[in-house]
Design a protein around this motif. Structure first.
Motif, PDB file in Angstrom:
ATOM      1  N   LEU A   1      80.626 -21.209 150.747  1.00 23.77           N
ATOM      2  CA  LEU A   1      81.111 -22.559 150.990  1.00 23.77           C
ATOM      3  C   LEU A   1      82.480 -22.505 151.663  1.00 23.77           C
ATOM      4  CD1 LEU A   1      80.394 -24.156 147.486  1.00 23.77           C
ATOM      5  CD2 LEU A   1      78.971 -24.359 149.524  1.00 23.77           C
ATOM      6  N   ARG A   2      82.673 -23.392 152.601  1.00 26.61           N
ATOM      7  CA  ARG A   2      84.026 -23.618 153.136  1.00 26.61           C
ATOM      8  C   ARG A   2      84.613 -24.796 152.378  1.00 26.61           C
ATOM      9  NH1 ARG A   2      86.829 -24.050 158.962  1.00 26.61           N
ATOM     10  NH2 ARG A   2      88.506 -25.477 158.364  1.00 26.61           N
ATOM     11  N   ILE A   3      85.738 -24.577 151.718  1.00 29.22           N
ATOM     12  CA  ILE A   3      86.385 -25.610 150.927  1.00 29.22           C
ATOM     13  C   ILE A   3      87.632 -26.080 151.665  1.00 29.22           C
ATOM     14  CG2 ILE A   3      87.439 -26.165 148.711  1.00 29.22           C
ATOM     15  CD1 ILE A   3      84.480 -25.514 148.464  1.00 29.22           C
ATOM     16  N   ASP A   4      87.697 -27.374 151.947  1.00 28.53           N
ATOM     17  CA  ASP A   4      88.856 -27.976 152.600  1.00 28.53           C
ATOM     18  C   ASP A   4      89.618 -28.815 151.579  1.00 28.53           C
ATOM     19  OD1 ASP A   4      88.203 -26.981 155.234  1.00 28.53           O
ATOM     20  OD2 ASP A   4      86.577 -28.464 155.248  1.00 28.53           O
ATOM     21  N   MET A   5      90.921 -28.582 151.476  1.00 26.76           N
ATOM     22  CA  MET A   5      91.745 -29.250 150.482  1.00 26.76           C
ATOM     23  C   MET A   5      92.444 -30.472 151.085  1.00 26.76           C
ATOM     24  SD  MET A   5      91.176 -27.109 147.980  1.00 26.76           S
ATOM     25  CE  MET A   5      92.452 -27.286 146.739  1.00 26.76           C
ATOM     26  N   GLU A   6      93.000 -31.314 150.210  1.00 26.73           N
ATOM     27  CA  GLU A   6      93.701 -32.518 150.660  1.00 26.73           C
ATOM     28  C   GLU A   6      94.929 -32.182 151.501  1.00 26.73           C
ATOM     29  OE1 GLU A   6      92.907 -35.551 150.468  1.00 26.73           O
ATOM     30  OE2 GLU A   6      91.440 -35.799 148.862  1.00 26.73           O
ATOM     31  N   ASP A   7      95.554 -31.010 151.233  1.00 28.53           N
ATOM     32  CA  ASP A   7      96.768 -30.642 151.961  1.00 28.53           C
ATOM     33  C   ASP A   7      96.470 -29.910 153.266  1.00 28.53           C
ATOM     34  OD1 ASP A   7      95.805 -28.276 151.011  1.00 28.53           O
ATOM     35  OD2 ASP A   7      97.575 -27.750 149.829  1.00 28.53           O
ATOM     36  N   ASP A   8      95.224 -30.023 153.728  1.00 27.24           N
ATOM     37  CA  ASP A   8      94.773 -29.411 154.991  1.00 27.24           C
ATOM     38  C   ASP A   8      94.642 -27.890 154.907  1.00 27.24           C
ATOM     39  OD1 ASP A   8      94.582 -31.851 156.306  1.00 27.24           O
ATOM     40  OD2 ASP A   8      96.684 -31.802 156.919  1.00 27.24           O
ATOM     41  N   GLN A   9      94.790 -27.327 153.722  1.00 26.39           N
ATOM     42  CA  GLN A   9      94.532 -25.912 153.527  1.00 26.39           C
ATOM     43  C   GLN A   9      93.031 -25.717 153.287  1.00 26.39           C
ATOM     44  OE1 GLN A   9      96.949 -23.401 153.714  1.00 26.39           O
ATOM     45  NE2 GLN A   9      98.181 -25.121 154.479  1.00 26.39           N
ATOM     46  N   SER A  10      92.495 -24.582 153.737  1.00 25.80           N
ATOM     47  CA  SER A  10      91.070 -24.301 153.570  1.00 25.80           C
ATOM     48  C   SER A  10      90.881 -22.866 153.093  1.00 25.80           C
ATOM     49  CB  SER A  10      90.316 -24.501 154.891  1.00 25.80           C
ATOM     50  OG  SER A  10      90.471 -25.824 155.363  1.00 25.80           O
ATOM     51  N   TYR A  11      89.745 -22.628 152.424  1.00 27.96           N
ATOM     52  CA  TYR A  11      89.396 -21.267 152.035  1.00 27.96           C
ATOM     53  C   TYR A  11      87.878 -21.144 151.971  1.00 27.96           C
ATOM     54  CZ  TYR A  11      88.696 -23.113 147.254  1.00 27.96           C
ATOM     55  OH  TYR A  11      88.270 -23.830 146.161  1.00 27.96           O
ATOM     56  N   LEU A  12      87.400 -19.916 151.942  1.00 30.08           N
ATOM     57  CA  LEU A  12      85.968 -19.643 151.817  1.00 30.08           C
ATOM     58  C   LEU A  12      85.668 -19.199 150.391  1.00 30.08           C
ATOM     59  CD1 LEU A  12      85.373 -17.623 155.114  1.00 30.08           C
ATOM     60  CD2 LEU A  12      84.810 -20.026 154.695  1.00 30.08           C
ATOM     61  N   LEU A  13      84.633 -19.784 149.801  1.00 32.74           N
ATOM     62  CA  LEU A  13      84.219 -19.422 148.452  1.00 32.74           C
ATOM     63  C   LEU A  13      82.863 -18.727 148.524  1.00 32.74           C
ATOM     64  CD1 LEU A  13      84.508 -19.487 145.378  1.00 32.74           C
ATOM     65  CD2 LEU A  13      83.477 -21.777 145.401  1.00 32.74           C
ATOM     66  N   ALA A  14      82.858 -17.423 148.224  1.00 34.21           N
ATOM     67  CA  ALA A  14      81.616 -16.644 148.183  1.00 34.21           C
ATOM     68  C   ALA A  14      81.188 -16.511 146.733  1.00 34.21           C
ATOM     69  CB  ALA A  14      81.836 -15.260 148.795  1.00 34.21           C
ATOM     70  N   ILE A  15      79.964 -16.941 146.424  1.00 39.18           N
ATOM     71  CA  ILE A  15      79.447 -16.878 145.053  1.00 39.18           C
ATOM     72  C   ILE A  15      78.304 -15.878 144.998  1.00 39.18           C
ATOM     73  CG2 ILE A  15      78.438 -18.145 143.141  1.00 39.18           C
ATOM     74  CD1 ILE A  15      79.874 -20.451 145.423  1.00 39.18           C
ATOM     75  N   GLU A  16      78.402 -14.933 144.080  1.00 39.65           N
ATOM     76  CA  GLU A  16      77.373 -13.924 143.866  1.00 39.65           C
ATOM     77  C   GLU A  16      76.839 -14.045 142.448  1.00 39.65           C
ATOM     78  OE1 GLU A  16      76.459 -10.520 145.942  1.00 39.65           O
ATOM     79  OE2 GLU A  16      76.252 -12.475 146.892  1.00 39.65           O
ATOM     80  N   ALA A  17      75.526 -14.140 142.290  1.00 36.52           N
ATOM     81  CA  ALA A  17      74.881 -14.115 140.978  1.00 36.52           C
ATOM     82  C   ALA A  17      74.505 -12.665 140.678  1.00 36.52           C
ATOM     83  CB  ALA A  17      73.646 -15.009 140.977  1.00 36.52           C
ATOM     84  N   GLN A  18      75.046 -12.118 139.603  1.00 33.65           N
ATOM     85  CA  GLN A  18      74.844 -10.703 139.300  1.00 33.65           C
ATOM     86  C   GLN A  18      74.114 -10.550 137.978  1.00 33.65           C
ATOM     87  OE1 GLN A  18      75.610  -8.560 141.598  1.00 33.65           O
ATOM     88  NE2 GLN A  18      74.951  -6.729 140.492  1.00 33.65           N
ATOM     89  N   GLY A  19      72.897  -9.970 138.031  1.00 36.84           N
ATOM     90  CA  GLY A  19      72.075  -9.839 136.837  1.00 36.84           C
ATOM     91  C   GLY A  19      72.310  -8.576 136.046  1.00 36.84           C
ATOM     92  N   LYS A  20      72.863  -7.545 136.669  1.00 38.85           N
ATOM     93  CA  LYS A  20      73.108  -6.283 135.963  1.00 38.85           C
ATOM     94  C   LYS A  20      74.175  -5.494 136.706  1.00 38.85           C
ATOM     95  CE  LYS A  20      69.392  -3.909 138.475  1.00 38.85           C
ATOM     96  NZ  LYS A  20      68.132  -3.159 138.359  1.00 38.85           N
ATOM     97  N   LYS A  21      74.679  -4.455 136.046  1.00 47.10           N
ATOM     98  CA  LYS A  21      75.667  -3.593 136.682  1.00 47.10           C
ATOM     99  C   LYS A  21      75.028  -2.870 137.863  1.00 47.10           C
ATOM    100  CE  LYS A  21      77.927  -2.623 132.263  1.00 47.10           C
ATOM    101  NZ  LYS A  21      78.316  -1.555 131.310  1.00 47.10           N
ATOM    102  N   ASP A  22      75.756  -2.807 138.960  1.00 48.19           N
ATOM    103  CA  ASP A  22      75.269  -2.141 140.161  1.00 48.19           C
ATOM    104  C   ASP A  22      76.445  -1.427 140.814  1.00 48.19           C
ATOM    105  OD1 ASP A  22      74.269  -1.294 142.569  1.00 48.19           O
ATOM    106  OD2 ASP A  22      73.487  -3.253 143.191  1.00 48.19           O
ATOM    107  N   PRO A  23      76.528  -0.109 140.692  1.00 50.98           N
ATOM    108  CA  PRO A  23      77.684   0.615 141.236  1.00 50.98           C
ATOM    109  C   PRO A  23      77.842   0.479 142.745  1.00 50.98           C
ATOM    110  CG  PRO A  23      75.945   2.140 140.543  1.00 50.98           C
ATOM    111  CD  PRO A  23      75.568   0.797 140.030  1.00 50.98           C
ATOM    112  N   GLU A  24      76.773   0.067 143.444  1.00 50.14           N
ATOM    113  CA  GLU A  24      76.855  -0.094 144.894  1.00 50.14           C
ATOM    114  C   GLU A  24      77.420  -1.456 145.292  1.00 50.14           C
ATOM    115  OE1 GLU A  24      76.055   2.410 146.920  1.00 50.14           O
ATOM    116  OE2 GLU A  24      75.547   3.640 145.181  1.00 50.14           O
ATOM    117  N   LYS A  25      77.419  -2.406 144.363  1.00 54.97           N
ATOM    118  CA  LYS A  25      77.753  -3.784 144.725  1.00 54.97           C
ATOM    119  C   LYS A  25      79.228  -3.994 145.083  1.00 54.97           C
ATOM    120  CE  LYS A  25      75.613  -7.402 145.739  1.00 54.97           C
ATOM    121  NZ  LYS A  25      74.625  -8.231 145.092  1.00 54.97           N
ATOM    122  N   PRO A  26      80.189  -3.400 144.368  1.00 56.65           N
ATOM    123  CA  PRO A  26      81.596  -3.651 144.737  1.00 56.65           C
ATOM    124  C   PRO A  26      81.906  -3.330 146.195  1.00 56.65           C
ATOM    125  CG  PRO A  26      81.495  -2.634 142.580  1.00 56.65           C
ATOM    126  CD  PRO A  26      80.105  -2.605 143.123  1.00 56.65           C
TER     127      PRO A  26
END
Length: 302
Positions: A58-83
């Motif tokens: 998601l691209r999140i735009d704030m009231e003060d004209d600042q923006s950031y990207l929000l990356a959401i990952e659903a993780q079901g188990k430990k995965d040493p390759e994921k980081p």
């Protein structure tokens, strides 16, 4: 294969982009509410045979004209390759969009959540060049909401909390609270929540509890799940429905007793319980479940 609970853990942020503001407060970061949010393409593949996709972006735009990207990952188990993949995602997003990225990892078990919350470093141990520190939402820090008024204050947060606590011993009370909280809200608000929770519970025993609550507490709603339950009841008939309800209740109680005792239930044993339609057999299994030391103790005829 992507599970339904995996989808629900990140898709909820597509449905309710403002949810991250409340989740960040729970996680001690307190990022303010967005002015707007845009669902971004999740394909991070380069022009080479290496496909990389973030679950939700998601691209999140704030009231003060600042923006950031929000990356959401659903993780079901430990995965040493994921980081390493997460580090790639964040570096790629920063380079492509020139916006600061935030990584939120959503988990349904404490061990995975605590693993994902650790800092991960790249480089020589004595001189790391890059360190990843994700925000993590899971059963270790999401609230257990069993107060109806609290659930009504923020239905999106209550929904995510219920999904992350899908394996919690108190899940029955959590789901009952949510179904009660949804009684007085419009269908347009309740329907996505009903479906997201059903998705998020996956094939856990609590999924049947939610179906029963939707059928009874939310019987006036016409969401796909509630309609499916009502159609099943009409087709089976009242008497058959009552008998099946008793059987399903026994199956649910057997699995809940085993879960509370910390007993692992293999897929084969779970299927055996699910396939059994004989009330007497289910009753015998139910009597053994509270004192069983293993799932085999439930089935052994003494």
């Amino acid at each position: 294969m992507v599970s339904s609970s995996h989808e629900a853990m990140h898709r909820i942020f597509q449905e309710y982009p403002g949810l991250f503001s409340h989740v960040s407060e729970v996680l001690g970061v307190a990022i303010g509410p967005p002015a707007s949010a845009t669902v971004m393409p999740t394909d991070l593949t380069e022009n080479r045979p290496l496909e990389r996709r973030v679950d939700t972006l998601l691209r999140i735009d704030m009231e003060d004209d600042q923006s950031y990207l929000l990356a959401i990952e659903a993780q079901g188990k430990k995965d040493p390759e994921k980081p390493a993949s997460w580090m790639y995602y964040l570096s790629y997003l920063q380079a492509k969009y020139k916006l600061p990225p935030i990584l939120l990892v959503v988990c349904q078990d404490r061990a995975t959540a605590e693993w994902a919350a650790r800092p991960f470093s790249v480089g020589h141990p004595q001189s790391p060049v890059l360190t990843l520190q994700a925000l993590v939402a899971g059963p270790h820090n999401m609230p257990v909401i069993t107060d109806v008024a609290e659930a009504r204050k923020d239905l999106a947060l209550a929904t995510l909390a219920a999904i992350t606590h899908a394996g919690d011993p108190d899940i029955g009370a959590i789901l009952k609270t949510l179904s009660t909280a949804l009684r007085d809200v419009p269908e347009t608000i309740a329907d996505p929540i009903v479906e997201l929770i059903a998705q998020g519970l996956g094939n856990r025993p609590a999924a049947q509890q939610w179906r029963n609550l939707v059928a009874v507490d939310l019987s006036f709603y016409k969401s796909p799940l509630s309609e499916e339950i009502r159609d099943e009841g009409r087709e089976e008939g009242r008497e058959e429905g009552r008998e099946e309800g008793r059987a399903e209740g026994r199956k649910e109680d057997i699995l809940l007793f085993l879960a509370q005792a910390g007993i692992d239930v293999p897929d084969e044993a779970r299927q055996r319980i699910s396939d059994c339609g004989d009330l007497d057999t289910l009753s015998r299994w139910l009597l053994r479940a509270p004192t069983a030391a293993s799932v085999e103790d439930v089935f052994i005829e003494k």
